[in-house]
Design an enzyme around this catalytic site. Structure first.
Site, PDB file in Angstrom:
ATOM      1  N   ASP A  69      14.973  42.918  15.054  1.00 43.89           N
ATOM      2  CA  ASP A  69      15.968  43.639  15.830  1.00 43.89           C
ATOM      3  C   ASP A  69      17.166  43.891  14.926  1.00 43.89           C
ATOM      4  OD1 ASP A  69      16.542  44.367  18.869  1.00 43.89           O
ATOM      5  OD2 ASP A  69      18.421  43.741  17.950  1.00 43.89           O
ATOM      6  N   THR A  70      17.649  45.103  14.933  1.00 43.04           N
ATOM      7  CA  THR A  70      18.765  45.492  14.069  1.00 43.04           C
ATOM      8  C   THR A  70      19.947  45.915  14.921  1.00 43.04           C
ATOM      9  OG1 THR A  70      17.228  46.236  12.349  1.00 43.04           O
ATOM     10  CG2 THR A  70      19.491  47.024  12.202  1.00 43.04           C
TER      11      THR A  70
END
Length: 201
Positions: free
Chosen positions: A74-75
C-alpha cells in the site's frame, strides 16, 4: 525455478509491471478490504504497512497451508506536516491537493507485507522516498488536470504516467523510484528471496 507460487494481492498494473520487469512469474488476486475502516486510529507513518498486512492476510487466508507466497503493498502520500494525502474525489479536489504539494518536499511511503502460506512466515516493512516538486503555473496545472491522470492517484499525480518517470511536477526524487511507483523493489527482491521465491530471469 521455485516450487512456490507467488501471488500479488493487488490490482495495480504498475506493481505487476515492476514484478514482471524483475523477472517474477505470479498470479494476481486483489484483496477486498475496507481501507477507510482499517485506517481509523492508525498513525500516518504506520498506515501503509497496516493496510499492506491486512491485504496480505486476506489473500493468504485463501491459500492457508499451500505452497503460496502472497505479496501485498500500500502506498500513501504524506504532506509536509505528516498528514496523509489521499486520492482526489474530483477535479477541484485534485487542484487543491496539487497546489498544496507544488514547490514543496513531501514523502511517499510504501508498506509491504509478504506471507508464506505453507509455514506462516511473514516479512513486512516500510520504505519512504522524498519528492521535491517544482512550482508550476496555473496554466500548467490546468493542462495537467485536463489529462485526467490525477484520477485514482494518491497525491493527485502518478510519476509512472510519463515515460522514464519524467513527471511534469517532479524536480527530484530522493530514494527509490520503484517505491514511488508502488513497490520498493530492492527490499521486495530481498524478502522474496528469503521466503524462497526465485526469479525466472
Amino acid at each position: 525455478m521455485s516450487t512456490l507460487k507467488l501471488v500479488l494481492a493487488s490490482a495495480s498494473p504498475r506493481r505487476a509491471e515492476l514484478l514482471s520487469e524483475a523477472g517474477y512469474a505470479f498470479d494476481i488476486e486483489p484483496a477486498d478490504v475496507d481501507e477507510q475502516g482499517l485506517a481509523q486510529g492508525v498513525e500516518p507513518r504506520e498506515l501503509a504497512r497496516h493496510l499492506a498486512l491486512a491485504k496480505a492476510e486476506v489473500v493468504a487466508g485463501r491459500h492457508r497451508g499451500k505452497p503460496v507466497v502472497v505479496l501485498a503493498a500500500d502506498t500513501i502520500c504524506r504532506g509536509q506536516a505528516g498528514e496523509v494525502i489521499g486520492k482526489p474525489i474530483d477535479r477541484d479536489d485534485a487542484r487543491r491537493i496539487l497546489k498544496s504539494l507544488v514547490g514543496t518536499l513531501h514523502g511517499v511511503v510504501t508498506g509491504y507485507a509478504i506471507v508464506r502460506c505453507d509455514d506462516g512466515r511473514r516479512l513486512d516493512g516500510i520504505v519512504r522516498s522524498d519528492i521535491v516538486m517544482r512550482d508550476v503555473s496555473d496554466a500548467e496545472l490546468e493542462a495537467f488536470l485536463d489529462t485526467d491522470l490525477w484520477q485514482g492517484k494518491a497525491g493527485a499525480y502518478g510519476i509512472q504516467d510519463t515515460p522514464g518517470g519524467d513527471d511534469p511536477f517532479v524536480e527530484e526524487i530522493i530514494g527509490e523510484l520503484s517505491n514511488v511507483v508502488g513497490l520498493p523493489m530492492p527490499q521486495i527482491v530481498e524478502a522474496l528471496d528469503e521466503l524462497g521465491i526465485t526469479r525466472d530471469s
